[in-house]
Design a protein around this motif. Structure first.
Motif, PDB file in Angstrom:
ATOM      1  N   ARG A   1       0.870  -1.338  -0.085  1.00  0.00           N
ATOM      2  CA  ARG A   1       0.065  -0.054   0.016  1.00  0.00           C
ATOM      3  C   ARG A   1       1.049   1.424  -0.108  1.00  0.00           C
ATOM      4  O   ARG A   1       0.373   2.312  -0.469  1.00  0.00           O
ATOM      5  N   GLU A   2       1.948   1.174   0.722  1.00  0.00           N
ATOM      6  CA  GLU A   2       2.696   2.340   0.868  1.00  0.00           C
ATOM      7  C   GLU A   2       3.383   2.718  -0.645  1.00  0.00           C
ATOM      8  O   GLU A   2       3.518   3.950  -0.875  1.00  0.00           O
ATOM      9  N   THR A   3       3.954   1.502  -1.134  1.00  0.00           N
ATOM     10  CA  THR A   3       4.514   1.911  -2.509  1.00  0.00           C
ATOM     11  C   THR A   3       3.496   2.578  -3.581  1.00  0.00           C
ATOM     12  O   THR A   3       4.002   3.153  -4.317  1.00  0.00           O
ATOM     13  N   ILE A   4       2.279   1.955  -3.502  1.00  0.00           N
ATOM     14  CA  ILE A   4       1.584   2.312  -4.473  1.00  0.00           C
ATOM     15  C   ILE A   4       0.854   3.923  -4.149  1.00  0.00           C
ATOM     16  O   ILE A   4       0.811   4.540  -5.217  1.00  0.00           O
TER      17      ILE A   4
ATOM     18  N   MET B   1      -0.135   3.151 -10.572  1.00  0.00           N
ATOM     19  CA  MET B   1       0.543   2.294 -10.891  1.00  0.00           C
ATOM     20  C   MET B   1       1.993   2.488 -10.612  1.00  0.00           C
ATOM     21  O   MET B   1       2.654   3.634 -10.858  1.00  0.00           O
ATOM     22  N   VAL B   2       2.670   1.245 -10.174  1.00  0.00           N
ATOM     23  CA  VAL B   2       4.212   1.497  -9.770  1.00  0.00           C
ATOM     24  C   VAL B   2       5.144   1.024 -10.979  1.00  0.00           C
ATOM     25  O   VAL B   2       4.769  -0.064 -11.857  1.00  0.00           O
ATOM     26  N   VAL B   3       6.017   1.682 -11.434  1.00  0.00           N
ATOM     27  CA  VAL B   3       7.054   1.289 -12.362  1.00  0.00           C
ATOM     28  C   VAL B   3       8.413   0.676 -11.713  1.00  0.00           C
ATOM     29  O   VAL B   3       8.843  -0.373 -12.187  1.00  0.00           O
ATOM     30  N   VAL B   4       8.975   1.338 -10.707  1.00  0.00           N
ATOM     31  CA  VAL B   4       9.713   0.867 -10.108  1.00  0.00           C
ATOM     32  C   VAL B   4       9.639   0.179  -8.824  1.00  0.00           C
ATOM     33  O   VAL B   4       9.002   0.682  -7.659  1.00  0.00           O
TER      34      VAL B   4
ATOM     35  N   MET C   1      -6.802  -5.174   4.398  1.00  0.00           N
ATOM     36  CA  MET C   1      -6.924  -5.695   3.108  1.00  0.00           C
ATOM     37  C   MET C   1      -5.913  -4.726   2.287  1.00  0.00           C
ATOM     38  O   MET C   1      -5.631  -3.840   2.503  1.00  0.00           O
ATOM     39  N   PRO C   2      -5.461  -5.578   1.113  1.00  0.00           N
ATOM     40  CA  PRO C   2      -4.629  -5.005   0.198  1.00  0.00           C
ATOM     41  C   PRO C   2      -5.262  -3.883  -0.523  1.00  0.00           C
ATOM     42  O   PRO C   2      -6.284  -3.691  -0.567  1.00  0.00           O
ATOM     43  N   PRO C   3      -4.148  -3.165  -0.895  1.00  0.00           N
ATOM     44  CA  PRO C   3      -4.932  -1.917  -1.875  1.00  0.00           C
ATOM     45  C   PRO C   3      -5.547  -2.487  -3.261  1.00  0.00           C
ATOM     46  O   PRO C   3      -5.412  -3.479  -3.520  1.00  0.00           O
ATOM     47  N   THR C   4      -6.602  -1.753  -3.410  1.00  0.00           N
ATOM     48  CA  THR C   4      -7.543  -2.080  -4.527  1.00  0.00           C
ATOM     49  C   THR C   4      -6.670  -1.831  -5.816  1.00  0.00           C
ATOM     50  O   THR C   4      -7.053  -2.957  -6.789  1.00  0.00           O
ATOM     51  N   GLU C   5      -5.778  -1.330  -6.106  1.00  0.00           N
ATOM     52  CA  GLU C   5      -5.037  -1.437  -7.412  1.00  0.00           C
ATOM     53  C   GLU C   5      -4.340  -2.683  -7.577  1.00  0.00           C
ATOM     54  O   GLU C   5      -4.045  -3.414  -8.581  1.00  0.00           O
ATOM     55  N   ALA C   6      -3.630  -2.893  -6.481  1.00  0.00           N
ATOM     56  CA  ALA C   6      -2.925  -4.353  -6.477  1.00  0.00           C
ATOM     57  C   ALA C   6      -3.701  -5.675  -6.770  1.00  0.00           C
ATOM     58  O   ALA C   6      -3.445  -6.417  -7.576  1.00  0.00           O
ATOM     59  N   VAL C   7      -4.996  -5.660  -6.345  1.00  0.00           N
ATOM     60  CA  VAL C   7      -6.097  -6.621  -6.523  1.00  0.00           C
ATOM     61  C   VAL C   7      -6.338  -6.816  -7.735  1.00  0.00           C
ATOM     62  O   VAL C   7      -6.365  -7.881  -8.485  1.00  0.00           O
ATOM     63  N   LYS C   8      -6.432  -5.455  -8.418  1.00  0.00           N
ATOM     64  CA  LYS C   8      -7.106  -5.468  -9.685  1.00  0.00           C
ATOM     65  C   LYS C   8      -5.973  -5.895 -10.564  1.00  0.00           C
ATOM     66  O   LYS C   8      -6.139  -6.742 -11.831  1.00  0.00           O
TER      67      LYS C   8
END
Length: 306
Positions: A56-59, A65-68, A266-273
């Motif tokens: 969650r912190e990285t996102i 969206m995470v690139v690195v 719960m994990p972040p929504t973006e990660a789940v998607k």
């Protein structure tokens, strides 16, 4: 006169432009274009994979969206598989893909072989009959009424039987069968082989490339079935993976976890998607290398050869 003959012979020996060896500039431009094309394909896949494995912190630090990547967090995958909806959807999609591809290949090969034989009964009229839906797509309402009238709604057969044959694939396979030398088929007939034996022993071994390509087309089509699931599947436990992906990405539904969720972060929504996207794409990416050698040959069927 001698000079004119020399000039004429020199012009005749000149090769076309496409047969000339590539220049260093041309090779460099091709390399740059190829690199840009590969990067354009791999970069979105990389972003999806990295985001699905981010915390969650990285996102939050990346703003979406995470690139690195900064560490690996598999909580999104653990949450998905704990709920059971994605696991069940993967099983439904696998079942639909395996059964549908087997039925579609069988029907396509049998129909193409019959239509490729000049002496078969009514092959011209049957070919015209098959080409009608290729030119005029059947309306949606009659299709829905037929599927529901046959009692196929909320079953995997609603996803398997309607697209069981593609006219385009039928025409491609028929054209390949017509290219097989007739002497082979005549020799088999003289030896007393039936049509099914000729198809199994002679035609199919010579048609591995085209069958592999058509099988890949059918498998990808069945794996990516979404619109038919939206029409004919109302039960949540019968959703294929693409329908679940649509509910996560567009409808914004959260994954259902088994048991009590009190005290569980719960994990972040973006990660789940993005995790669902990875699970959707991974099976096709894993299967493709095994049929790549047939795919390259199969896509060249019907190409202009000089």
């Amino acid at each position: 006169m001698t000079t004119l003959i020399r000039r004429t012979s020199g012009n005749r020996s000149r090769r076309p432009v496409w047969q000339e060896p590539p220049t260093p500039l041309g090779q460099g431009l091709k390399a740059v274009a190829f690199t840009v094309l590969v990067a354009g394909v791999l970069f979105p896949l990389w972003v999806i994979l990295v985001t699905s494995l981010s915390s969650r912190e990285t996102i939050a630090r990346a703003g979406g969206m995470v690139v690195v990547p900064r560490g690996v967090d598999t909580s999104a995958y653990e949450t998905i598989f704990a709920g059971g909806a994605v696991t069940r959807a993967l099983w439904i999609s696998t079942l639909v893909t395996v059964i549908g591809t087997a039925i579609a290949l069988t029907v396509t090969v049998l129909a193409a072989y019959g239509l490729s034989r000049p002496g078969s009964l009514g092959h011209r009229w049957l070919l015209a009959y098959f080409l009608i839906p290729f030119l005029v797509y059947p309306p949606l309402v009659p299709r829905y009424l037929v599927v529901t009238g046959l009692g196929l709604k909320d079953t995997i057969w609603a996803l398997v039987l309607p697209p069981a044959i593609s006219v385009f694939n039928l025409v491609v396979v028929r054209g390949f069968f017509q290219g097989i030398p007739s002497e082979l088929l005549d020799s088999a007939r003289i030896d007393g082989a039936s049509d099914f034996r000729t198809l199994a022993r002679i035609v199919l071994p010579l048609s591995r490339a085209v069958i592999a390509v058509v099988g890949l087309f059918y498998a990808v089509s069945y794996w990516n079935v979404w619109f038919d699931a939206l029409l004919f599947i109302d039960r949540n436990d019968m959703y294929p993976i693409q329908r679940v992906l649509q509910s996560y990405l567009l409808a914004g539904q959260a994954p259902h976890t088994s048991g009590s969720s009190s005290g569980v972060t719960m994990p972040p929504t973006e990660a789940v998607k993005m995790a669902v996207v990875v699970l959707t794409v991974a099976p096709i990416v894993a299967v493709y290398p095994f049929i790549q050698r047939h795919f390259v040959k199969g896509v060249l069927i019907g190409a202009v050869k000089g």
